[in-house]
Design an enzyme around this catalytic site. Structure first.
Site, PDB file in Angstrom:
ATOM      1  N   PHE A  64      13.132   4.868  11.458  1.00 47.80           N
ATOM      2  CA  PHE A  64      11.896   4.389  10.995  1.00 47.80           C
ATOM      3  C   PHE A  64      11.052   5.639  10.588  1.00 47.80           C
ATOM      4  O   PHE A  64      10.827   6.797  11.297  1.00 47.80           O
ATOM      5  CB  PHE A  64      10.942   3.631  11.895  1.00 47.80           C
ATOM      6  CG  PHE A  64       9.931   3.076  11.439  1.00 47.80           C
ATOM      7  CD1 PHE A  64       9.872   1.711  10.822  1.00 47.80           C
ATOM      8  CD2 PHE A  64       8.590   3.704  11.585  1.00 47.80           C
ATOM      9  CE1 PHE A  64       8.625   1.252  10.138  1.00 47.80           C
ATOM     10  CE2 PHE A  64       7.730   2.831  10.973  1.00 47.80           C
ATOM     11  CZ  PHE A  64       7.536   1.830  10.020  1.00 47.80           C
ATOM     12  N   VAL A  65      10.527   5.947   9.392  1.00 48.77           N
ATOM     13  CA  VAL A  65       9.842   6.846   8.812  1.00 48.77           C
ATOM     14  C   VAL A  65       8.471   6.346   8.461  1.00 48.77           C
ATOM     15  O   VAL A  65       8.045   5.241   8.314  1.00 48.77           O
ATOM     16  CB  VAL A  65      10.378   7.477   7.564  1.00 48.77           C
ATOM     17  CG1 VAL A  65      11.737   8.220   7.860  1.00 48.77           C
ATOM     18  CG2 VAL A  65      10.604   6.422   6.444  1.00 48.77           C
ATOM     19  N   LYS A 100       0.920  -1.307   0.172  1.00 47.99           N
ATOM     20  CA  LYS A 100       0.093   0.234  -0.072  1.00 47.99           C
ATOM     21  C   LYS A 100       1.152   1.257  -0.038  1.00 47.99           C
ATOM     22  O   LYS A 100       0.321   2.200  -0.336  1.00 47.99           O
ATOM     23  CB  LYS A 100      -0.807   0.121   1.356  1.00 47.99           C
ATOM     24  CG  LYS A 100      -1.858  -1.339   1.359  1.00 47.99           C
ATOM     25  CD  LYS A 100      -2.649  -1.129   2.875  1.00 47.99           C
ATOM     26  CE  LYS A 100      -3.245  -2.142   3.117  1.00 47.99           C
ATOM     27  NZ  LYS A 100      -3.735  -2.199   4.602  1.00 47.99           N
ATOM     28  N   GLY A 101       2.158   1.069   0.441  1.00 46.22           N
ATOM     29  CA  GLY A 101       2.841   2.407   0.944  1.00 46.22           C
ATOM     30  C   GLY A 101       3.091   3.482  -0.166  1.00 46.22           C
ATOM     31  O   GLY A 101       3.180   4.599   0.035  1.00 46.22           O
ATOM     32  N   ASP A 137       3.162   3.658   6.560  1.00 45.62           N
ATOM     33  CA  ASP A 137       2.347   3.272   8.011  1.00 45.62           C
ATOM     34  C   ASP A 137       3.162   3.060   8.996  1.00 45.62           C
ATOM     35  O   ASP A 137       4.420   2.668   8.516  1.00 45.62           O
ATOM     36  CB  ASP A 137       1.416   2.358   7.582  1.00 45.62           C
ATOM     37  CG  ASP A 137       2.039   0.897   7.820  1.00 45.62           C
ATOM     38  OD1 ASP A 137       2.814   0.417   6.814  1.00 45.62           O
ATOM     39  OD2 ASP A 137       1.685   0.165   8.617  1.00 45.62           O
ATOM     40  N   GLU A 145       7.822   2.861  -5.834  1.00 48.52           N
ATOM     41  CA  GLU A 145       8.049   2.246  -4.475  1.00 48.52           C
ATOM     42  C   GLU A 145       8.108   3.419  -3.394  1.00 48.52           C
ATOM     43  O   GLU A 145       8.452   4.504  -3.971  1.00 48.52           O
ATOM     44  CB  GLU A 145       9.374   1.535  -4.171  1.00 48.52           C
ATOM     45  CG  GLU A 145       9.108  -0.239  -4.255  1.00 48.52           C
ATOM     46  CD  GLU A 145       8.367  -0.575  -3.057  1.00 48.52           C
ATOM     47  OE1 GLU A 145       7.524   0.190  -2.344  1.00 48.52           O
ATOM     48  OE2 GLU A 145       8.286  -1.655  -2.742  1.00 48.52           O
ATOM     49  N   ASP A 146       7.586   3.085  -2.084  1.00 48.71           N
ATOM     50  CA  ASP A 146       7.621   4.388  -1.442  1.00 48.71           C
ATOM     51  C   ASP A 146       9.235   4.434  -0.848  1.00 48.71           C
ATOM     52  O   ASP A 146       9.792   5.280  -0.593  1.00 48.71           O
ATOM     53  CB  ASP A 146       6.759   3.910  -0.217  1.00 48.71           C
ATOM     54  CG  ASP A 146       6.528   2.542   0.423  1.00 48.71           C
ATOM     55  OD1 ASP A 146       7.635   1.633  -0.010  1.00 48.71           O
ATOM     56  OD2 ASP A 146       6.057   2.218   1.407  1.00 48.71           O
ATOM     57  N   ARG A 170      -1.047   6.826   7.278  1.00 44.77           N
ATOM     58  CA  ARG A 170      -0.430   6.954   5.986  1.00 44.77           C
ATOM     59  C   ARG A 170      -1.038   8.157   5.331  1.00 44.77           C
ATOM     60  O   ARG A 170      -0.358   8.537   4.385  1.00 44.77           O
ATOM     61  CB  ARG A 170      -1.392   5.875   5.135  1.00 44.77           C
ATOM     62  CG  ARG A 170      -0.873   4.399   5.412  1.00 44.77           C
ATOM     63  CD  ARG A 170      -1.351   3.538   4.585  1.00 44.77           C
ATOM     64  NE  ARG A 170      -1.119   2.026   4.837  1.00 44.77           N
ATOM     65  CZ  ARG A 170      -0.088   1.318   4.789  1.00 44.77           C
ATOM     66  NH1 ARG A 170       0.847   1.788   4.146  1.00 44.77           N
ATOM     67  NH2 ARG A 170       0.108   0.157   5.053  1.00 44.77           N
ATOM     68  N   ASP A 196      14.503  -0.282   1.840  1.00 44.99           N
ATOM     69  CA  ASP A 196      15.620  -0.483   2.918  1.00 44.99           C
ATOM     70  C   ASP A 196      16.342  -1.597   2.636  1.00 44.99           C
ATOM     71  O   ASP A 196      17.726  -1.265   2.213  1.00 44.99           O
ATOM     72  CB  ASP A 196      14.232  -0.938   4.067  1.00 44.99           C
ATOM     73  CG  ASP A 196      14.945  -1.190   5.394  1.00 44.99           C
ATOM     74  OD1 ASP A 196      16.063  -0.754   5.552  1.00 44.99           O
ATOM     75  OD2 ASP A 196      14.375  -1.498   6.568  1.00 44.99           O
TER      76      ASP A 196
END
Ligand code: IMP
Ligand code: MG
Length: 168
Positions: A141-142, A38-39, A148, A93-94, A154, A97
């Site tokens: 962490f973002v 979903k990101g 989310d 993509e969001d 979100r 990592d």
């Protein structure tokens, strides 16, 4: 307290620049933009409106994350529905990592025989820069702008960074 890492206006101007690159690199080739849910839904929505060449769009869901920790394995929840055989594909993509998710997604898309696969990601961690990379970020962490934190936030317009005192 909201801790803004990347404000909305910087996100949008960077996506506009990346859209100009896509316009130039894919002129006359009608790429398929494949958004990984979903990101990446907000990245997709804004990016696609800045792109001016003809494109097609598709949505997949390959996920590797549980809460704030990588689960180390990638699950396919939704596959492509467009016929991408012989077409150039751009994965949207969001965040990249470890690169595990995008690798699994790329391998899966290859089975559909596209003419090529490029990757765009709004965010990426050191050493994971894709062909079209928005912002390199550090280890924190973002969340926000589609990303989310345990299923929430979100809808925030900026990319926020989680503070240690916000973790439970
Ligand atoms: P990778 O497979 O290790 O590259 O992780 C990529 C996926 O993990 C992304 O598509 C996100 O869904 C999730 N992810 C990684 N880091 C973060 C973060 O800081 N916030 C939210 N999601 C993240
Ligand atoms: Mg994701």
């Amino acid at each position: 307290m909201k801790n803004i890492l990347i404000p909305e206006h910087r996100i949008l101007s960077r996506l506009k620049e990346l859209a100009r690159e896509i316009d130039r690199d894919f002129a006359g080739r009608e790429p398929v933009l494949v958004c990984n849910l979903k990101g990446a839904f907000m990245v997709m929505a804004d990016l696609v409106r800045f792109v001016t060449i003809p494109v097609r769009t598709d949505f997949v869901c390959f996920t590797s994350y549980n809460g704030a920790e990588s689960s180390g394995s990638v699950q396919k929840r939704l596959d492509v529905s467009e016929d991408i055989a012989g077409k150039p594909v751009i994965i949207v993509e969001d965040i990249i990592d470890t690169g595990l998710t995008v690798r699994a997604l790329t391998d899966n898309l290859k089975e559909h025989a596209p003419s090529g696969i490029s990757v765009l990601s709004l965010l990426y961690r050191k050493g994971a820069k894709p062909r079209y990379g928005g912002f390199e970020i550090g280890d924190g962490f973002v969340y926000g702008y589609g990303l989310d934190y345990e299923g929430r936030y979100r809808q925030m317009r900026d990319v926020l960074i989680l503070q240690n005192n916000e973790k439970d």
